[in-house]
Design a protein around this motif. Structure first.
Motif, short mmCIF file in Angstrom:
data_model
loop_
_atom_site.label_atom_id
_atom_site.label_comp_id
_atom_site.label_asym_id
_atom_site.label_seq_id
_atom_site.Cartn_x
_atom_site.Cartn_y
_atom_site.Cartn_z
N ALA A 6 0.81 -1.21 0.00
CA ALA A 6 0.00 0.00 0.00
C ALA A 6 0.84 1.26 0.00
CB ALA A 6 -0.95 0.01 1.20
N VAL A 7 2.12 1.13 0.39
CA VAL A 7 2.95 2.33 0.46
C VAL A 7 4.12 2.28 -0.50
CG1 VAL A 7 2.32 2.82 2.85
CG2 VAL A 7 4.31 1.38 2.38
N ASP A 19 2.93 2.77 -7.40
CA ASP A 19 3.28 1.77 -8.40
C ASP A 19 2.01 1.33 -9.13
OD1 ASP A 19 3.56 -1.39 -8.97
OD2 ASP A 19 5.50 -0.36 -9.22
N ALA A 20 2.10 1.17 -10.47
CA ALA A 20 0.93 0.89 -11.29
C ALA A 20 0.23 -0.40 -10.86
CB ALA A 20 1.33 0.81 -12.76
N VAL A 24 -3.61 -0.73 -9.43
CA VAL A 24 -4.63 -1.60 -10.00
C VAL A 24 -5.23 -2.50 -8.93
CG1 VAL A 24 -5.03 -3.53 -11.58
CG2 VAL A 24 -3.68 -1.57 -12.33
N ASP A 25 -4.38 -3.05 -8.06
CA ASP A 25 -4.86 -3.92 -6.98
C ASP A 25 -5.76 -3.16 -6.01
OD1 ASP A 25 -3.46 -6.00 -8.09
OD2 ASP A 25 -1.74 -5.83 -6.73
N THR A 28 -9.12 -2.53 -7.61
CA THR A 28 -9.89 -3.77 -7.70
C THR A 28 -10.49 -4.15 -6.36
OG1 THR A 28 -8.44 -4.55 -9.48
CG2 THR A 28 -9.81 -6.20 -8.37
N ALA A 29 -9.74 -3.88 -5.28
CA ALA A 29 -10.17 -4.32 -3.96
C ALA A 29 -10.95 -3.28 -3.18
CB ALA A 29 -8.93 -4.71 -3.14
N GLN A 30 -11.22 -2.10 -3.79
CA GLN A 30 -11.88 -1.03 -3.04
C GLN A 30 -13.27 -1.48 -2.59
OE1 GLN A 30 -12.57 2.46 -5.55
NE2 GLN A 30 -12.60 1.14 -7.35
N THR A 31 -13.67 -0.97 -1.43
CA THR A 31 -14.96 -1.34 -0.85
C THR A 31 -16.04 -0.41 -1.38
OG1 THR A 31 -14.66 0.12 1.05
CG2 THR A 31 -13.80 -2.12 1.24
#
Length: 261
Positions: A6-7, A19-20, A24-25, A28-31
């Motif tokens: 995350a950092v 970082d790209a 993207v991750d 994709t994982a956002q709530t």
């Protein structure tokens, strides 16, 4: 620095860039509670795209529907920013979505005007190229200098651009610019002089109402494109300045390595 995904960042000039793959991750994982795609300003942006698409659908055969839908799409542009600030939902995605929607909507209308006024096709093509290039260069120059928004221009960089990006001025100029293009579009459909529909109205009676709107908004459109030229030139100078600074720094680092060796 922590190695948590995350950092994870890398430096590019004066900006910390996620970082790209990490970005993207994260997307994709956002709530649902923190889904940037579903922020209210971005939902307004999606509505603008749908309205603009419908406007294009009617553009060749139903000027009333086309004009109403186009104008609503443009007017909504004034609300997404207010919504973002009021709800604390400003986002980089929203800023880019807003700019891309503006550029594509205006370009689509200009493309129609190139066929409606073939003798002015080269001029309309120039306006499309200028609009895209100036905003693309300006956005990139804002990013590489670490600006939080492309609308934040310091007066020592350009007093003209700083004044232009005042919210009230920006709204008036952009609205006048769009109304000029809409007037050109409607001039191909409306041919009744005002004197026939309103009676004696002086010298303006010889003109249709789209023609009068074009005369009123034409100077605003001209001013908008002067701004585009200034924006393109200033953004070019900023990018060249960053190049020169980075090249000078690289030479200094090379000289230090040579000296140590």
């Amino acid at each position: 620095m922590s190695s948590s995904p995350a950092v994870l960042t890398r430096r590019r000039g004066s900006i910390d860039v996620v970082d790209a793959k990490v970005a993207v991750d994260l997307a994709t994982a956002q709530t649902y509670s923190e889904n940037v795609f579903l922020f209210v300003p971005n939902l307004i942006g999606y509505a603008r795209i749908i309205l603009a698409a419908l406007s294009l659908h009617y553009m060749t055969y139903h000027p009333k529907y086309c004009t109403v839908l186009y104008c609503i799409s443009c007017l909504l542009d004034a609300f997404d920013g207010h919504a973002a600030r009021a709800l604390g939902q400003s986002s980089k995605f929203g800023a880019v979505l807003d700019m891309v929607t503006d550029r594509c909507t205006t370009t689509s209308l200009l493309c129609y005007l190139t066929s409606a006024y073939p003798e002015w096709a080269l001029g309309f093509q120039f306006l499309i190229a200028l609009d895209f290039s100036s905003h693309y260069m300006h956005m990139n120059s804002s990013l590489v200098t670490g600006s939080k928004s492309h609308k934040q221009v310091q007066s020592d960089v350009s007093r003209l651009l700083r004044a232009y990006y005042n919210p009230t001025t920006l709204f008036i100029v952009c609205a006048g610019n769009e109304l000029f293009y809409i007037a050109l579009y409607l001039m191909k459909w409306v041919h009744t002089p005002l004197s026939e529909s309103l009676g004696p109205v002086g010298f303006v009676g010889a003109y249709t109402w789209p023609e009068l709107m074009a005369w009123v908004c034409g100077p605003i459109c001209a001013y908008k494109n002067v701004i585009n030229l200034v924006q393109l030139w200033k953004a070019s100078k900023i990018l060249v300045g960053v190049d020169l600074a980075e090249r000078a720094k690289a030479r200094e680092e090379e000289a230090l390595r040579t000296k140590r060796d």
